[in-house]
Write an enzyme that holds these catalytic residues in place. Sequence first.
Site, PDB file in Angstrom:
ATOM      1  N   LYS A   1     -17.880  -6.941 -38.445  1.00 57.50           N
ATOM      2  CA  LYS A   1     -18.657  -7.048 -39.679  1.00 57.50           C
ATOM      3  C   LYS A   1     -20.060  -7.468 -39.276  1.00 57.50           C
ATOM      4  O   LYS A   1     -20.272  -8.571 -38.771  1.00 57.50           O
ATOM      5  CB  LYS A   1     -18.050  -8.067 -40.638  1.00 57.50           C
ATOM      6  CG  LYS A   1     -18.806  -8.098 -41.966  1.00 57.50           C
ATOM      7  CD  LYS A   1     -18.482  -9.292 -42.806  1.00 57.50           C
ATOM      8  CE  LYS A   1     -19.414  -9.286 -44.018  1.00 57.50           C
ATOM      9  NZ  LYS A   1     -19.457 -10.602 -44.687  1.00 57.50           N
TER      10      LYS A   1
ATOM     11  N   ASN B   1     -14.939 -15.399 -50.081  1.00 54.46           N
ATOM     12  CA  ASN B   1     -14.770 -16.581 -49.249  1.00 54.46           C
ATOM     13  C   ASN B   1     -15.001 -17.842 -50.065  1.00 54.46           C
ATOM     14  O   ASN B   1     -14.085 -18.600 -50.352  1.00 54.46           O
ATOM     15  CB  ASN B   1     -15.709 -16.515 -48.044  1.00 54.46           C
ATOM     16  CG  ASN B   1     -15.521 -17.664 -47.061  1.00 54.46           C
ATOM     17  OD1 ASN B   1     -16.169 -17.718 -46.040  1.00 54.46           O
ATOM     18  ND2 ASN B   1     -14.615 -18.584 -47.332  1.00 54.46           N
ATOM     19  N   THR B   2     -16.246 -18.047 -50.485  1.00 55.41           N
ATOM     20  CA  THR B   2     -16.610 -19.302 -51.132  1.00 55.41           C
ATOM     21  C   THR B   2     -15.757 -19.609 -52.354  1.00 55.41           C
ATOM     22  O   THR B   2     -15.298 -20.736 -52.530  1.00 55.41           O
ATOM     23  CB  THR B   2     -18.100 -19.283 -51.525  1.00 55.41           C
ATOM     24  OG1 THR B   2     -18.888 -19.072 -50.353  1.00 55.41           O
ATOM     25  CG2 THR B   2     -18.505 -20.589 -52.179  1.00 55.41           C
TER      26      THR B   2
END
Length: 261
Positions: free
Chosen positions: A103, A212-213
């Site tokens: 990525k 994610n967060t």
Amino acid sequence: MTEAKPDALVIAGRTFRSRLMVGTGKFPSSQALMETLTACDAEIVTVALRRVDLSKPTTDSIMRAIDRERHLLLPNTSGARNADEAVRLARMARAAGLEPWVKLEITPEPRYLIPDPIETLRATERLVAEGFIVLPYMQADPLLAKRLEEAGAATVMPLGAPIGSNRGIKTREMILIIIEQSNIPVVIDAGLGAPSHVAEAMEMGADAVLMNTALADARDHRGMGEAVALAIRAGRLAYLSGLGPVRELAAASSPLTGFLS
């Protein structure tokens, strides 16, 4: 209810059941990460190369939390400021025995962490030439998306909003153009903060999302993982089923003509 048809995500010829990718930063513990991955049933897990010790996979807490039998470990170049740094990180991951998937993240501006379009394109060209499968994180720019596709990127990953902001899809109109024009999977990355944002991404026709967060911030990591997995299923099924048109005026669901007489 009718049974949904099989609907797999294919990236670079590899088939995935899940349309959710999960980032591993910000989780309070490896246990919280493991619970989240189990609940959301993600298959692609991205790890920042600057945060893990690839030489000690059995002792590094993040590496131990990821079941390599179930998950594709997708290294990311978070922290790279230019193409040279990103390429060097990708080479290190491959030398450490990881699959040649990467990525690509290049964010020289530290406040908003906006990806550098020029360096991202340069790094993509170099990494593709070296045999990497490149998933570049990018601004929601349709022209850049086409250039990355032409350079051999396996996906494009436009941001929905600044990284970690949980603000949702603020770049919606540009992402819709990217989806319309793209011949490779479009993964909405960054800014998704709720299951409703994920469902919206799927309803728009995105091929996958990365979170994610929002997962790491949740009070109940397992519960949020389950909610996001359900949102992906609901949004994708809605897209495949065909959403009705948006109208400016009211349209009665029970017309008043044809039965009073």
